[in-house]
Write an enzyme that holds these catalytic residues in place. Structure first.
Site, PDB file in Angstrom:
ATOM      1  N   TYR A   1       0.824  -1.203   0.000  1.00 33.50           N
ATOM      2  CA  TYR A   1       0.000   0.000   0.000  1.00 33.50           C
ATOM      3  C   TYR A   1       0.855   1.247   0.000  1.00 33.50           C
ATOM      4  CZ  TYR A   1      -4.159  -2.549   1.473  1.00 33.50           C
ATOM      5  OH  TYR A   1      -5.217  -3.374   1.537  1.00 33.50           O
TER       6      TYR A   1
ATOM      7  N   HIS B   1     -13.407   2.035   5.800  1.00 32.39           N
ATOM      8  CA  HIS B   1     -12.143   1.362   5.478  1.00 32.39           C
ATOM      9  C   HIS B   1     -11.683   0.434   6.593  1.00 32.39           C
ATOM     10  CE1 HIS B   1     -11.412   4.589   2.348  1.00 32.39           C
ATOM     11  NE2 HIS B   1     -11.196   3.473   1.702  1.00 32.39           N
TER      12      HIS B   1
ATOM     13  N   ARG C   1      -6.287   7.263  -8.224  1.00 32.35           N
ATOM     14  CA  ARG C   1      -5.345   6.223  -7.811  1.00 32.35           C
ATOM     15  C   ARG C   1      -5.828   4.899  -8.385  1.00 32.35           C
ATOM     16  NH1 ARG C   1      -7.235   3.032  -3.162  1.00 32.35           N
ATOM     17  NH2 ARG C   1      -5.112   2.344  -2.839  1.00 32.35           N
TER      18      ARG C   1
ATOM     19  N   ASN D   1      -6.301   0.688  -7.669  1.00 31.51           N
ATOM     20  CA  ASN D   1      -6.337  -0.372  -6.665  1.00 31.51           C
ATOM     21  C   ASN D   1      -6.559  -1.667  -7.438  1.00 31.51           C
ATOM     22  OD1 ASN D   1      -6.269  -1.547  -4.166  1.00 31.51           O
ATOM     23  ND2 ASN D   1      -8.412  -1.091  -3.674  1.00 31.51           N
TER      24      ASN D   1
ATOM     25  N   GLU E   1      -9.152  -1.344 -10.240  1.00 33.60           N
ATOM     26  CA  GLU E   1     -10.066  -0.217 -10.037  1.00 33.60           C
ATOM     27  C   GLU E   1      -9.326   1.079 -10.300  1.00 33.60           C
ATOM     28  OE1 GLU E   1     -12.609  -2.193  -6.342  1.00 33.60           O
ATOM     29  OE2 GLU E   1     -11.357  -0.421  -5.998  1.00 33.60           O
TER      30      GLU E   1
ATOM     31  N   TYR F   1      -6.917 -10.732   2.650  1.00 33.30           N
ATOM     32  CA  TYR F   1      -7.903  -9.674   2.478  1.00 33.30           C
ATOM     33  C   TYR F   1      -8.429  -9.658   1.048  1.00 33.30           C
ATOM     34  CZ  TYR F   1      -9.826  -5.021   1.886  1.00 33.30           C
ATOM     35  OH  TYR F   1     -10.644  -3.971   1.581  1.00 33.30           O
ATOM     36  N   LYS F   2      -7.569  -9.899   0.091  1.00 36.52           N
ATOM     37  CA  LYS F   2      -7.996  -9.887  -1.304  1.00 36.52           C
ATOM     38  C   LYS F   2      -8.616 -11.218  -1.730  1.00 36.52           C
ATOM     39  CE  LYS F   2      -4.686  -6.271  -2.622  1.00 36.52           C
ATOM     40  NZ  LYS F   2      -5.570  -5.216  -3.131  1.00 36.52           N
TER      41      LYS F   2
END
Lengths: 198, 321, 346
Positions: C37, C193, C223, C225, C265, C316-317
């Protein structure tokens, strides 16, 4: 297998007397003790402008301690549902300057806050203190049904029957934690239910 | 990436004296296009090129956000200030080409409010001109209480009363009329938001009474651009750019940096937006903080300064710029 | 020359494909051989011709099919599109932004005619020609946000700015990477978040919020993602997790190329003029592994990124179950030679 605590998990504080002339307390069971503890810090005459709405619960204790505070009004209700019409009416007629104090179980704090938000109060202006059971209200993200008094991890949705991971992710608007199917990727996995929110 | 606003090339389309102290200025785009839409409470920073020096002052937009053919601002003449308002009053004539910033809103309406209660003092009326236009067009619930020195200095009081009738209440200092503030604040329905714009003393008084009467801080909104104050000249070392500059008596620290070719970001130049916040590397002397952005703790620490409005008095000051 | 819109599906038989030109314009999100990140926000300005940044609001060959899929999702679950009562003005702001940008970038497909508050909107790909009064909700078949986002690719969140924070108070969310608008609506920036691991501790969100609350009109930011999805499914919502979750267990060495998709994204952030809110479009681009590895640089780099991804992020993904199979498959396309700097293919 409780999920790690995260930022949306509500953090409850300790009730403290706020400035102003009108104070509304809503408490259930052990929440009464949060009010009596706070009373020691309150300026004299504080409860002259206070209303306490109290749901004693099955153990039916602490009423005398609240009476001793001599609030302008003390209303005892058998359940939150029975308190709701009165609470809505009180908030409809209230003026700016009314301060709200919520004490007791998470379910009570969340549901009372939900009503106050709808009445135009800001959640950051409300005082909250958690006392008593850790049982959770949970929304099933799949069927949207709310299951009350969830104490296990994982937990069964009372509506659609999916086995749900009870997350710490919390919605003030729904007054509920999020439940997400725990074995969606492989339905043959059946993690044991453990008592997690006594 | 740095923030900051885009610039608009405009021409002064009209200059209208409103009363003894206040003049209204109208701007249109030089290319004839519409100006950007804005929201009630927004301001623009006006660049004033006065021979060899450039002043940049923020002014609230006071026209209706629904009409973007022109922007209007009202400027109160300040005979003892640093000269920005005098420049506007004396030098700015119709046809003058000027540069203004895109609108920025640091005093926005909370559209969740069940009622908007507005308190204006003097020239603090200007953001409410735009906000009431916006709310009236959308059927919003508002009430405006406006304090002015005399009826003749009650800028736009007549216009407002004509537009909104009893929703506007006037208080004249010379007639000893005073807002019964405690009563006003105690009788507002739950879900009301309070907005204050006026002299610092009025803002502090209203905020203090609202807090004492139990209004949560989230429901109390205020805007007060501090005008940079003149003061004794002082020297500053800018460590990153390797320059030493002198801040003149009539100059702000930010203006002195800009004159030396150092350009910190800014949105308001009035100690509100926080953009030009600057770290102090070392100092020997006393800070004169005039901003509303830094906390009291920050002020005491001597580690930060807002160069748009604050000054320094002492032997040496080194900044991270 | 206009876009040729593909007839394809994002469910059931999954006929979604990228044309060769669309493979080359795919917004590959890794500019080096590792991922962590960062506050990777930059000004949202127009980029090279032929890239997804050619226009600030991108319309591509999947437009018509994506809008059909959105309509199916909304018919099943209307809660995917919600707007709290104070957000209607922001909805009008968004309608103006999307109509203007789409008409500006694709005049052969979209036309906006304005005469005061009387507006005419022509959307040729979807066969729409509506005249309405700007600001008057009764002149549109839906609320302004729903009306225009049924005609715009990507999810849209509208964030109200108050008390130095951003509040997710309206949105159209049908192509999301596993989060629920119905649950998160009304939350502030930190709260919605909350489930993201690692980033809070790194102070990422505090810095990002400070940046976002200062976004100015006329100066949008963006940005990238990314995550991965099994099958080209746009609707990977938590609501339907029990329906698409099992797909993650179906990845085999034989079907990786067809089933596993990189999902990128392109998030942008715009100040809205009337409401002073921020709109946050989340535009989703999908590419299957077979398509992605036609660019050798991307194949080598993706292999290294997925292989070395920290475990918390992989979890998480949602990659855990098929990561070994994917890494093994990609490793055969990675000869260990260096990759050139930057995002684009060689």
């Amino acid at each position: 297998m409780a999920a790690k605590t995260i930022i949306s998990r509500p953090i409850y504080g300790t009730l403290s007397p706020q400035p102003g002339r009108h104070h509304l307390f809503i408490a259930d069971a052990e929440g009464a003790l949060a009010i009596t503890d706070m009373a020691g810090k309150a300026p004299s005459g504080f409860f002259d402008g206070a209303e306490i709405d109290f749901i004693p619960g099955p153990e039916n204790r602490h009423l005398a301690a609240l009476e001793a505070l001599k609030p302008a009004q003390l209303h005892v209700a058998p359940s939150f549902a029975s308190l709701l019409p009165r609470l809505k009416q009180t908030l409809t007629n209230a003026h700016m300057g009314l301060r709200l104090y919520l004490a007791g179980t998470e379910g009570l704090i969340g549901q009372a806050m939900q009503v106050a938000l709808e009445a135009g109060m800001d959640h950051t202006s409300m005082q909250t203190e958690h006392r008593g059971s850790l049982a959770r209200r949970m929304q099933c993200v799949h069927c949207k049904g709310i299951t009350e008094n969830v104490t296990t991890q994982p937990a069964l949705c009372a509506h659609c029957g999916l086995l749900l991971l009870v997350r710490d992710h919390y919605s003030r608007r729904l007054a509920a934690f999020q439940g997400v199917c725990i074995n969606a990727e492989d339905r043959s996995e059946n993690p044991p239910m453990e008592e997690a929110f006594p | 990436m740095s923030t900051g606003t885009t610039k608009l090339d405009v021409v002064v389309s009209d200059v209208v004296p409103v009363n003894d102290l206040v003049t209204r200025f109208h701007f249109r785009r030089r290319d004839g296009e519409l100006l950007p839409t804005f929201s009630g409470g927004a301001h623009v920073v006006v660049e004033m090129r006065d021979s060899d020096r450039t002043r940049l002052n923020p002014y609230s937009l006071m026209g209706s956000p629904l009409d973007t053919r022109e922007y209007t601002i009202s400027v109160r003449r300040d005979d003892v200030g640093r000269g920005g308002s005098l420049f506007m009053h004396r030098q700015v004539k119709p046809g003058l080409e000027m540069v203004i910033s895109y609108p920025v809103n640091l005093f926005s309406l909370d559209l969740r409010a069940k009622k908007h209660l507005m308190l204006a003092g003097g020239i603090g009326i200007t953001p409410f001109m735009a906000q009431t236009s916006q709310l009236a067009a959308a059927g919003g619930n508002f009430e405006l209480h406006y304090t002015c020195r005399t009826a003749s200095l009650g800028t736009y009081a007549d216009v407002l009363q004509q537009r909104y009738g009893s929703r506007v209440k006037l208080y004249h200092d010379d007639r000893e009329e005073r807002i019964d503030l405690d009563r006003l604040l105690s009788s507002q329905p739950l879900g009301t938001h309070l907005y204050v714009c006026g002299p610092a003393g009025m803002i502090n008084w209203v905020r203090d009474r609202a807090a004492a009467l139990g209004w949560p801080s989230e429901t109390v909104h205020f805007e007060h651009f501090a005008a940079p104050q003149p003061g004794a000249p002082f020297d500053v070392t800018l460590a990153v750019s390797g320059k030493t500059i002198r801040v003149g008596e009539q100059q702000s620290l930010l203006e002195a940096m800009e004159a030396a070719g150092v350009d910190p970001p800014y949105l308001c130049r009035g100690g509100v937006c926080g953009q030009c916040e600057t770290n102090v590397i070392s100092s020997d002397g006393k800070f004169i903080h005039n901003d509303h952005w830094l906390s009291e703790e920050d002020h005491r620490s001597g580690c930060k300064i807002m160069p748009c409005v604050s000054r320094f008095d002492g032997k040496s000051l080194v900044l991270e710029r | 020359m206009g876009i040729t819109f593909r007839k394809e599906t994002f469910r059931d038989d999954y006929t979604f494909r990228n044309s060769p030109e669309h493979i080359r314009r795919f917004p590959f999100p890794f500019n080096e051989d590792a991922y962590m990140y960062a506050v990777n926000i930059e000004p949202h300005v127009v980029g090279p011709k032929g890239s997804v940044l050619e226009n600030l609001i991108d319309v591509d060959e999947h437009y018509v099919a994506e809008m059909q899929d959105r309509a199916l999702v909304l018919a099943e679950d209307p809660l995917r599109c919600q707007s709290l009562p104070h957000m209607t003005l922001a909805g009008w702001d968004l309608l103006e932004l999307l109509m203007e940008q789409q008409a500006l970038g694709y005049p052969e497909h979209f036309t906006l005619e304005r005469d005061g508050d009387r507006w005419r909107w022509i959307n040729r790909p979807l066969g729409i020609d509506d005249t309405f009064t700007f600001g008057d909700t009764s002149t549109l078949p839906y609320g302004p946000m729903e009306y225009i986002t049924r005609q715009s690719q990507g999810d849209f969140c509208i964030l109200d700015q108050r008390d130095g924070n951003l509040w997710m108070d309206a949105g159209m969310v049908t192509t999301q990477a596993d989060w629920s608008l119905d649950f998160d609506i009304g939350m502030n920036f930190f709260e919605w978040h909350a489930p993201v691991p690692l980033a809070h501790e790194k102070g990422i969100f505090t810095r990002a919020l400070k940046f976002l609350t200062n976004i100015q009109q006329g100066k949008p930011a963006r940005r990238l993602n990314w995550t991965m999805t099994i099958n080209p499914r746009l609707d990977t919502s938590p609501e339907n997790y029990h329906k698409w979750g099992p797909d993650r267990a179906t990845v085999t060495p034989e079907n990786v190329g067809e089933k596993v998709h990189l999902r990128v994204e392109l998030q942008s952030f715009w100040r809205l003029p009337r409401s002073n809110a921020i709109v946050f479009p989340i535009r989703c681009y999908l590419i299957k592994m077979d398509e992605l590895v036609t660019q050798p640089k991307w194949a080598r780099r993706l292999h290294r990124v997925i292989r070395d991804l920290p475990e918390e992020l992989a979890t998480y993904k949602g990659l855990t179950r098929y990561r070994p199979t994917l890494v093994e498959w990609l490793s055969k396309l990675d000869d260990g030679s260096p990759t050139s700097p930057g995002f684009g293919p060689d």
